[in-house]
Design an enzyme around this catalytic site. Structure first.
Site, short mmCIF file in Angstrom:
data_model
loop_
_atom_site.label_atom_id
_atom_site.label_comp_id
_atom_site.label_asym_id
_atom_site.label_seq_id
_atom_site.Cartn_x
_atom_site.Cartn_y
_atom_site.Cartn_z
N GLN A 289 7.69 -2.11 7.65
CA GLN A 289 6.59 -1.21 7.94
C GLN A 289 7.04 -0.07 8.85
O GLN A 289 7.77 -0.28 9.82
CB GLN A 289 5.44 -1.99 8.59
CG GLN A 289 4.78 -3.00 7.67
CD GLN A 289 3.97 -2.33 6.56
OE1 GLN A 289 3.60 -1.17 6.66
NE2 GLN A 289 3.69 -3.10 5.51
N CYS A 426 -1.35 -0.06 0.65
CA CYS A 426 -0.98 1.22 1.26
C CYS A 426 -1.44 2.41 0.43
O CYS A 426 -1.10 3.55 0.76
CB CYS A 426 0.53 1.28 1.49
SG CYS A 426 1.52 1.10 0.00
#
Length: 478
Positions: A289, A426
């Protein structure tokens, strides 16, 4: 320098925000996707894609006639479309919301998530009012002044190289490379390298990883593919020597973006990432991430939803799909204990090897490398399920790439009959399409949160809990 633009200029009123980092405007009946504007503004735009037979055109704002109250001075000159327009160049990509106040960014991202779920996901407005009343959450609200401003959050950054060998980045949807002299969104450790002062002649791409724990920076160098092996090797070694001479010298590796192969020149070919309870090795360009707080924010949200619902008891059988280096797998193993089991599935061979190293001490974890739908469709080799019987799960963490899980994965996942799925997304459009696939299979949203883990960009991260409709309280049960 970037190439000058000579495209037609128009004056338009900016309409609603749309997914993808732009707003919708119209000119003589033509739809134009406008970047660097804000809904309600009157602006002058430069067309960047305007083929006569195209269904829509694209444009950048180059002058503001009537500004929105949410418009602020852009923090990054190279990414500011107004300054770029004044010098007839293109703005660098990667900070397309930098002209909008932080509160304005959150409001626009909330609108996009809602619109995608309503239009593509089929979720009713009333349901979203209930599930998503908080809107997109600011994860930096209590950070330093720079962090509250949305700066200094990127632990990974990719760069291109100009024809003259200088550090640069691409303009949006363009081969034009704009030279840059800092990267305000990156962690200080990346900017402290001052890469813009080095000569990268012979290098095509650069990737920099700087863990938020300060454990050491890794620089990956991809030479120009047209160079001979001798010339490519010489270019990489020359840059590696320059990097080794820096006060805080990073690790350096030659990198092949096609197959992720790396050749270490200085230091090591991996970085050490940490969370509150675990340590992870991430090799080369392996996925992690990007926002410095994202690992904690997302694990707390995803596992918190499963724990609150009672789906992660000791001894539970769970799965982590698109597991990467094991960010969710490790706390899942803690949650289910030694009597439970965790199936960790990752498509990338290199990242899967990282996961094996990171989780070698967790005997309840089974790591499989391959396509998620294929692995879910085969019988388990583990001790918890008889041979020939499809594996069943109590709970699943689903964290697919930007394209989403897709119909085949949703179908295979539903067939494993989990009690709940924590979906980490996402991309709002891909997430909304998958929500519709789940709905068609008899599943529904039980909770929904979204986080601004990409300040000054249009990207947003969503965490949802999905459960079978039959498990939700019915009106008569209330």
């Amino acid at each position: 320098m970037s190439e000058p633009t000579s495209s037609p200029r128009l004056s338009v009123t900016v309409g609603p925000v749309a997914h993808g980092g732009h707003c919708v405007a119209r000119h003589e009946g033509r739809v134009i996707f406008v970047r660097h504007g804000i809904p309600g503004e009157t602006v002058e735009i430069t067309l960047t894609e305007n083929e006569p037979d195209a269904k829509f055109w694209r444009a950048d704002v180059t002058n503001v006639v009537v500004a929105s109250p949410d418009r602020v001075a852009h923090f990054w000159p190279e990414a500011d479309s107004l300054r770029a327009g004044a010098r007839s160049t293109a703005p660098v990509g990667g900070a397309e919301f930098g002209h909008i106040s932080r509160s304005g960014q959150l409001a626009l991202k909330t609108a996009v998530v809602r619109e995608q779920l309503e239009r593509l996901g089929g979720i009713a407005t009333e349901q979203l009012d209930s599930l998503f009343s908080a809107g997109v959450e600011d994860v930096d609200a209590h950070g330093t002044a720079d962090q509250r401003s949305g700066l200094g959050w990127r632990t990974r950054t990719g760069f291109a190289v100009t024809r003259s060998g200088k550090l640069g980045m691409h303009a949006h949807r363009s081969n034009t490379i704009v030279p840059i002299h800092d990267m305000p969104l990156a962690l200080p450790a990346i900017n402290e390298l001052r890469l813009w002062e080095l000569d990268f002649t012979g290098i095509e791409r650069i990737e920099v990883a700087a863990p938020a724990n300060g454990s050491g920076v890794l620089v990956l160098l991809a030479p120009e593919p047209t160079l001979s092996e001798k010339a490519a090797g010489a270019a990489v070694k020359r840059v590696a020597r320059a990097l080794a001479a820096l006060e805080n010298a990073p690790s350096v590796a030659r990198w092949n973006p096609e197959n992720s192969a790396i050749e270490v020149l200085n230091g090591r070919g991996w970085v050490k990432e940490t969370t509150d309870d675990h340590e992870f090795r991430v090799t080369g360009d392996g996925f992690w991430q990007i926002h410095r707080r994202a690992p904690k924010v997302l694990t707390d949200a995803a596992l918190g939803a499963l724990l609150q619902g009672g789906y992660l008891d000791d001894g539970a059988d769970v799965a982590d799909l698109y597991a990467g280096a094991g960010l969710f797998t490790a706390p899942l193993a803690d949650a289910v204990g030694p009597e439970g089991s965790v199936l960790s599935v990752e498509g990338s061979a290199g990242t899967s090897r990282d996961a094996r190293k990171n989780l070698h001490a967790s005997e309840q974890v089974e790591i499989s490398q391959g396509r998620v739908e294929r692995i879910l469709g085969t019988s388990s080799r583990g001790s918890h399920t008889p041979a020939g019987q499809r594996r069943r799960f109590d709970a699943v963490v689903l964290d697919p790439p930007r394209a989403g899980a897709g119909k085949a994965v949703v179908r295979a996942l539903v067939a494993t009959s989990p009690r709940a799925i924590a979906y980490v997304a996402c991309d709002p459009a891909a997430f909304a399409r998958d929500v519709k696939y789940f709905a068609n299979a008899g599943w529904a949203l039980a909770s929904l949160r979204a986080f601004d883990l990409y300040p000054h960009t249009h990207h947003v991260e969503t965490v949802a809990l999905l459960v079978p409709v039959k498990s939700l309280p019915q009106p008569s049960d209330a």
